[in-house]
Design an enzyme around this catalytic site. Structure first.
Site, PDB file in Angstrom:
ATOM      1  N   LYS A 204      -9.140   6.010  -4.053  1.00  0.00           N
ATOM      2  CA  LYS A 204      -7.904   5.824  -3.264  1.00  0.00           C
ATOM      3  C   LYS A 204      -8.026   4.558  -2.411  1.00  0.00           C
ATOM      4  O   LYS A 204      -7.143   3.702  -2.393  1.00  0.00           O
ATOM      5  CB  LYS A 204      -7.677   7.034  -2.368  1.00  0.00           C
ATOM      6  CG  LYS A 204      -6.734   6.817  -1.199  1.00  0.00           C
ATOM      7  CD  LYS A 204      -5.343   6.517  -1.622  1.00  0.00           C
ATOM      8  CE  LYS A 204      -4.454   6.129  -0.467  1.00  0.00           C
ATOM      9  NZ  LYS A 204      -3.079   5.853  -0.917  1.00  0.00           N
ATOM     10  N   CYS A 258      -1.618   1.307   5.346  1.00  0.00           N
ATOM     11  CA  CYS A 258      -2.456   1.533   4.169  1.00  0.00           C
ATOM     12  C   CYS A 258      -3.309   0.304   3.887  1.00  0.00           C
ATOM     13  O   CYS A 258      -4.491   0.283   4.133  1.00  0.00           O
ATOM     14  CB  CYS A 258      -1.570   1.843   2.972  1.00  0.00           C
ATOM     15  SG  CYS A 258      -0.257   2.965   3.409  1.00  0.00           S
TER      16      CYS A 258
HETATM   17  N1  SAJ Z   1       2.652  -7.412   0.363  1.00  0.00           N
HETATM   18  C1  SAJ Z   1       2.470  -8.782   0.183  1.00  0.00           C
HETATM   19  N2  SAJ Z   1       2.427  -9.273  -1.092  1.00  0.00           N
HETATM   20  C2  SAJ Z   1       2.556  -8.453  -2.187  1.00  0.00           C
HETATM   21  C3  SAJ Z   1       2.739  -7.063  -1.976  1.00  0.00           C
HETATM   22  C4  SAJ Z   1       2.787  -6.565  -0.689  1.00  0.00           C
HETATM   23  O1  SAJ Z   1       2.354  -9.556   1.139  1.00  0.00           O
HETATM   24  O2  SAJ Z   1       2.528  -8.956  -3.321  1.00  0.00           O
HETATM   25  C5  SAJ Z   1       2.643  -6.871   1.727  1.00  0.00           C
HETATM   26  C6  SAJ Z   1       3.911  -6.123   2.086  1.00  0.00           C
HETATM   27  O3  SAJ Z   1       4.870  -7.020   2.593  1.00  0.00           O
HETATM   28  C7  SAJ Z   1       3.408  -5.164   3.155  1.00  0.00           C
HETATM   29  C8  SAJ Z   1       1.989  -4.853   2.707  1.00  0.00           C
HETATM   30  O4  SAJ Z   1       1.625  -5.892   1.802  1.00  0.00           O
HETATM   31  O5  SAJ Z   1       3.363  -5.814   4.414  1.00  0.00           O
HETATM   32  C9  SAJ Z   1       1.812  -3.495   2.030  1.00  0.00           C
HETATM   33  O6  SAJ Z   1       2.857  -3.319   1.159  1.00  0.00           O
HETATM   34  P1  SAJ Z   1       2.736  -2.421  -0.192  1.00  0.00           P
HETATM   35  O7  SAJ Z   1       3.891  -2.818  -1.047  1.00  0.00           O
HETATM   36  O8  SAJ Z   1       1.392  -2.523  -0.747  1.00  0.00           O
HETATM   37  O9  SAJ Z   1       3.029  -0.957   0.183  1.00  0.00           O
HETATM   38  P2  SAJ Z   1       2.486   0.206   1.128  1.00  0.00           P
HETATM   39  O10 SAJ Z   1       1.414  -0.233   2.023  1.00  0.00           O
HETATM   40  O11 SAJ Z   1       3.717   0.784   1.722  1.00  0.00           O
HETATM   41  O12 SAJ Z   1       1.919   1.279   0.056  1.00  0.00           O
HETATM   42  C10 SAJ Z   1       0.657   1.157  -0.500  1.00  0.00           C
HETATM   43  C11 SAJ Z   1       0.782   1.509  -1.971  1.00  0.00           C
HETATM   44  N3  SAJ Z   1      -0.495   1.269  -2.608  1.00  0.00           N
HETATM   45  C12 SAJ Z   1      -0.532   0.485  -3.707  1.00  0.00           C
HETATM   46  O13 SAJ Z   1       0.482  -0.029  -4.156  1.00  0.00           O
HETATM   47  C13 SAJ Z   1      -1.872   0.296  -4.335  1.00  0.00           C
HETATM   48  C14 SAJ Z   1       1.122   2.962  -2.134  1.00  0.00           C
HETATM   49  O14 SAJ Z   1       1.078   3.336  -3.510  1.00  0.00           O
HETATM   50  C15 SAJ Z   1       0.115   3.806  -1.360  1.00  0.00           C
HETATM   51  O15 SAJ Z   1       0.414   5.194  -1.488  1.00  0.00           O
HETATM   52  C16 SAJ Z   1       0.186   3.436   0.110  1.00  0.00           C
HETATM   53  O16 SAJ Z   1      -0.208   2.041   0.204  1.00  0.00           O
HETATM   54  C17 SAJ Z   1      -0.768   4.322   0.874  1.00  0.00           C
HETATM   55  O17 SAJ Z   1      -0.232   5.213   1.589  1.00  0.00           O
HETATM   56  O18 SAJ Z   1      -1.966   4.185   0.701  1.00  0.00           O
END
Ligand code: SAJ
Length: 417
Positions: A204, A258
């Site tokens: 995870k 996360c």
């Molecule tokens: N972000 C970027 N560039 C990207 C993707 C995201 O800068 O290419 C940033 C987003 O703007 C945000 C952060 O990263 O600030 C996190 O965004 P995220 O889209 O990764 O989403 P979370 O944190 O809401 O959810 C993640 C997800 N994990 C993965 O995609 C591996 C989700 O599936 C998990 O359940 C969640 O973390 C968790 O609860 O762990």
């Protein structure tokens, strides 16, 4: 089967309602009187598409109730926060998990199942949770089933992903794993992935660590592109044409509870080894400073000092601002006396103003820090209200840049040279 869900937040509440809407009797338990009262009144305390409908259905079917204390049940799911401790490596604060374990202990009976869904540091189940229940007299895998079943849902799509995503079932023993499989197959349509509790914990964490590190690579590429005057966004777009390349998108930093949290749990467990993971976190946490430097360069080129900060949430179309880089950037910009900063986010109540046009009026720069749909296609009339029609779109979401007189992004930075 009767289920207690301990912790009714972004994961616990949707999980409780999903079980309840699949005919399972669910008691939702939270320490917050406000949360319990709000739920009993049919008001979901978090923003998530469809949550009000699922809550109403469960209350109407009488398969869900919220209260402050647990009850006897067959299954106890712990879904409480596990923030970082502000120590050298940001290790996992287990205080809420430990409080939940103590709260359910008096209600446990032989044959019950305890599932930790909260994201926890590697080896927490083996070294802390298991020994706690063994010390209470239970033989794990015979008298009490114990598992770690981490969630992997995306805020904004939680109810869909709870059902459709594959689910990791990490038992302390194989009997525990089989029990967990039976429980989640109540609603999981994705594959149920059987493993050990320790592998479940670290897999995870590595899901989010992988993502955080790849975003750090993109953010580092932006800085290389800035130095070399090369458009990093176009570099990424082309590199990703390769069938096995997936460089992520750069941004103003990484927020959420996360990606901005989980990698530290891995580092805290093995600091001498987790060198690349630490470096990735450092690159992402330094992006706000880079953005501010570029804002100052843009204002030095065009003049002006009034900035409309658009977006405070950590990601698009949700209200969650936890660990949000946008919040950090807005705070630091407001500390600069020469600047006038107005924040607007359609989802975040702490915005300075309640309307986009108010934020843009007489501004010299629109600084987009979050990929809300509301910012993709800003009306010409709202742009017309700006003093200087300049945008710095750190999420690369503006569809028609020609509406502005000058448009910057992480691929088109003010040439420092
Ligand atoms: N972000 C970027 N560039 C990207 C993707 C995201 O800068 O290419 C940033 C987003 O703007 C945000 C952060 O990263 O600030 C996190 O965004 P995220 O889209 O990764 O989403 P979370 O944190 O809401 O959810 C993640 C997800 N994990 C993965 O995609 C591996 C989700 O599936 C998990 O359940 C969640 O973390 C968790 O609860 O762990």
């Amino acid at each position: 089967m009767k289920v207690n869900v301990i912790g009714l937040g972004y994961i616990g509440l949707p999980t409780a309602l999903t079980f309840a809407n699949h005919g399972i009797e669910v008691v939702g338990v939270d320490v917050s009187e406000t949360v319990v009262q709000s739920l009993q009144a049919g008001q979901a305390p978090i923003e998530e598409p469809d949550i009000d409908r699922y809550l109403a259905q469960a209350l109407a079917k009488k398969t869900f109730k919220a209260q402050l204390v647990p009850e006897k049940a067959d299954v106890f799911i712990i879904a409480v926060p596990t923030p970082n401790i502000a120590d050298q490596f940001g290790s996992c604060d287990l205080s809420y998990v430990k409080a939940a374990m103590a709260a359910i202990l008096p209600y446990l009976e032989q044959g019950n199942t305890v599932i930790v869904e909260s994201t926890i540091q590697p080896r927490t189940m083996e070294d802390i949770v298991g020994p706690f229940f063994e010390a209470a007299g239970y033989i794990i895998g015979e008298e009490l089933y114990l598992l770690h079943c981490p969630e992997r849902v995306l805020p904004g799509k939680i109810f869909e992903e709870l059902v459709m995503n594959n689910r990791i079932i990490g038992g302390m023993t194989s009997a525990c794993t089989q029990q967990g499989k039976r429980i989640y197959q109540t609603f999981v349509k994705g594959n149920v992935l059987e493993t050990s509790a320790s592998i479940a914990e670290l897999s995870k964490l590595m899901e989010n660590t992988y993502r955080d590190l790849n975003i750090a690579l993109a953010n580092e590429l932006v800085q290389i592109g800035d130095r070399l005057n090369i458009d990093a966004l176009q570099v990424i777009a082309l590199a990703n044409q390769h069938p096995r390349v997936n460089i992520h998108q750069p941004g103003p930093g990484v927020g959420g509870h996360c990606l901005a949290v989980d990698p530290y749990f891995v580092v805290a467990a093995a600091p001498e080894d987790a060198k690349l993971i630490q470096l990735g976190r450092m690159i992402n946490t330094e992006m706000p400073e880079f953005i501010i430097k570029k804002v100052e360069e843009i204002l030095a080129i065009h003049g002006g000092n009034k900035i409309a900060v658009l977006g405070l949430a950590y990601k698009g179309n949700i209200d969650d601002a936890r660990e949000s880089p946008a919040i950090e950037i807005a705070k630091r910009l407001k500390q600069k006396k020469a600047l006038q900063v107005t924040t607007y986010d359609p989802y975040v109540a702490t915005s300075d103003v309640a309307h986009l046009e108010v934020a843009l009026t007489d501004s010299d720069l629109a600084l987009i820090l979050c990929d809300h749909d509301a910012f993709k296609d800003i009306a010409p009339a709202a742009i017309q209200a700006m003093k200087q029609k300049i945008v710095f779109d750190t999420k690369n979401i503006v569809t028609d840049k020609t509406r502005f007189d000058a448009a910057y992004s992480l691929g088109a930075l003010p040439s420092a040279q």
